[in-house]
Motif scaffolding. Structure first.
Motif, mmCIF file in Angstrom:
data_model
loop_
_atom_site.group_PDB
_atom_site.id
_atom_site.type_symbol
_atom_site.label_atom_id
_atom_site.label_comp_id
_atom_site.label_asym_id
_atom_site.label_seq_id
_atom_site.Cartn_x
_atom_site.Cartn_y
_atom_site.Cartn_z
ATOM 1 N N ARG A 152 33.278 34.501 45.128
ATOM 2 C CA ARG A 152 34.668 34.241 44.730
ATOM 3 C C ARG A 152 35.191 32.973 45.396
ATOM 4 O O ARG A 152 35.882 32.167 44.776
ATOM 5 C CB ARG A 152 35.535 35.452 45.084
ATOM 6 N N MET A 153 34.824 32.767 46.659
ATOM 7 C CA MET A 153 35.249 31.543 47.356
ATOM 8 C C MET A 153 34.631 30.308 46.693
ATOM 9 O O MET A 153 35.295 29.286 46.540
ATOM 10 C CB MET A 153 34.851 31.608 48.835
ATOM 11 N N GLY A 162 36.473 29.674 43.477
ATOM 12 C CA GLY A 162 37.786 29.102 43.766
ATOM 13 C C GLY A 162 37.698 27.624 44.113
ATOM 14 O O GLY A 162 38.546 26.829 43.720
ATOM 15 N N CYS A 184 37.674 24.984 41.167
ATOM 16 C CA CYS A 184 38.967 24.546 40.633
ATOM 17 C C CYS A 184 39.598 23.502 41.556
ATOM 18 O O CYS A 184 40.124 22.496 41.096
ATOM 19 C CB CYS A 184 39.891 25.743 40.466
ATOM 20 N N GLU A 185 39.520 23.767 42.850
ATOM 21 C CA GLU A 185 40.081 22.829 43.813
ATOM 22 C C GLU A 185 39.398 21.468 43.724
ATOM 23 O O GLU A 185 40.022 20.434 43.933
ATOM 24 C CB GLU A 185 39.959 23.396 45.227
ATOM 25 N N GLU A 201 41.491 24.310 34.475
ATOM 26 C CA GLU A 201 42.264 25.336 35.167
ATOM 27 C C GLU A 201 42.605 26.542 34.299
ATOM 28 O O GLU A 201 42.528 27.673 34.748
ATOM 29 C CB GLU A 201 43.552 24.717 35.731
ATOM 30 N N HIS A 207 39.699 29.033 33.720
ATOM 31 C CA HIS A 207 39.153 29.379 35.029
ATOM 32 C C HIS A 207 40.085 30.350 35.758
ATOM 33 O O HIS A 207 39.619 31.298 36.396
ATOM 34 C CB HIS A 207 38.927 28.110 35.847
ATOM 35 N N GLY A 208 41.376 30.137 35.631
ATOM 36 C CA GLY A 208 42.348 31.022 36.283
ATOM 37 C C GLY A 208 42.229 32.450 35.784
ATOM 38 O O GLY A 208 42.279 33.402 36.574
ATOM 39 N N LEU A 240 39.097 34.000 37.243
ATOM 40 C CA LEU A 240 39.291 34.393 38.643
ATOM 41 C C LEU A 240 40.120 35.669 38.756
ATOM 42 O O LEU A 240 39.868 36.486 39.645
ATOM 43 C CB LEU A 240 39.942 33.254 39.429
ATOM 44 N N GLU A 241 41.080 35.855 37.865
ATOM 45 C CA GLU A 241 41.870 37.098 37.867
ATOM 46 C C GLU A 241 40.978 38.299 37.597
ATOM 47 O O GLU A 241 41.100 39.341 38.243
ATOM 48 C CB GLU A 241 42.990 37.034 36.821
ATOM 49 N N ASP A 276 38.896 38.961 40.650
ATOM 50 C CA ASP A 276 39.684 39.654 41.674
ATOM 51 C C ASP A 276 39.844 41.133 41.316
ATOM 52 O O ASP A 276 39.841 41.992 42.201
ATOM 53 C CB ASP A 276 41.053 38.994 41.832
#
Length: 136
Positions: A17-18, A21, A24-25, A31, A34-35, A38-39, A42
């Motif tokens: 997960r890191m 993340g 995206c950074e 984005e 990808h968002g 990531l949801e 999570d």
């Protein structure tokens, strides 16, 4: 001992997960999609400890999607997660690796049945040694 196995895989998922993340950074992926991914990831991290069996399909789906959506990090996906979730994830493993994980699981189940401690990582290293290497 089963919770230790689950804890091991949860730690691997959190590590993955890191990495996701950080994509995206680093602006390596768009984005918007990808968002949402990531949801869902999570959601898996929350559901897996609550319902390990019920979360299997979500895990299979997300790990498989990781390979398809983010091929640039495919080499960073922990192999243990492919085996843990099984199903379509096994398509990303060669037969030799599947054989090794089957042996590893057999050893783990035998240790659990005998009430013995089992060190997944140490056993995996032993099984990964070349055939002609003496194993203790």
């Amino acid at each position: 001992m089963a919770s230790t196995n689950l804890d091991h895989h949860l730690a691997l998922l959190q590590h993955l997960r890191m990495i996701l993340g950080a994509l995206c950074e680093a602006e390596q992926v768009p984005e918007e999609n990808h968002g949402l991914f990531l949801e869902r990831f999570d959601e898996l991290l929350v559901e897996l400890p609550r319902d390990p069996v019920g979360a299997q399909y979500l895990g299979q789906d997300l790990i498989s999607q990781t390979f398809h959506r983010y091929p640039q990090i495919a080499h960073l996906v922990p192999r243990d997660l492919l085996w843990f979730f099984g199903g379509d994830c096994l398509h990303f493993m060669p037969d030799e690796e599947i054989d090794m994980y089957q042996q590893l699981d057999e050893r783990r189940f035998a240790a659990e049945q005998n009430g013995e401690a089992f060190d997944w990582n140490a056993e995996k290293q032993l099984l990964a040694l070349p055939e002609d290497t003496p194993k203790h």
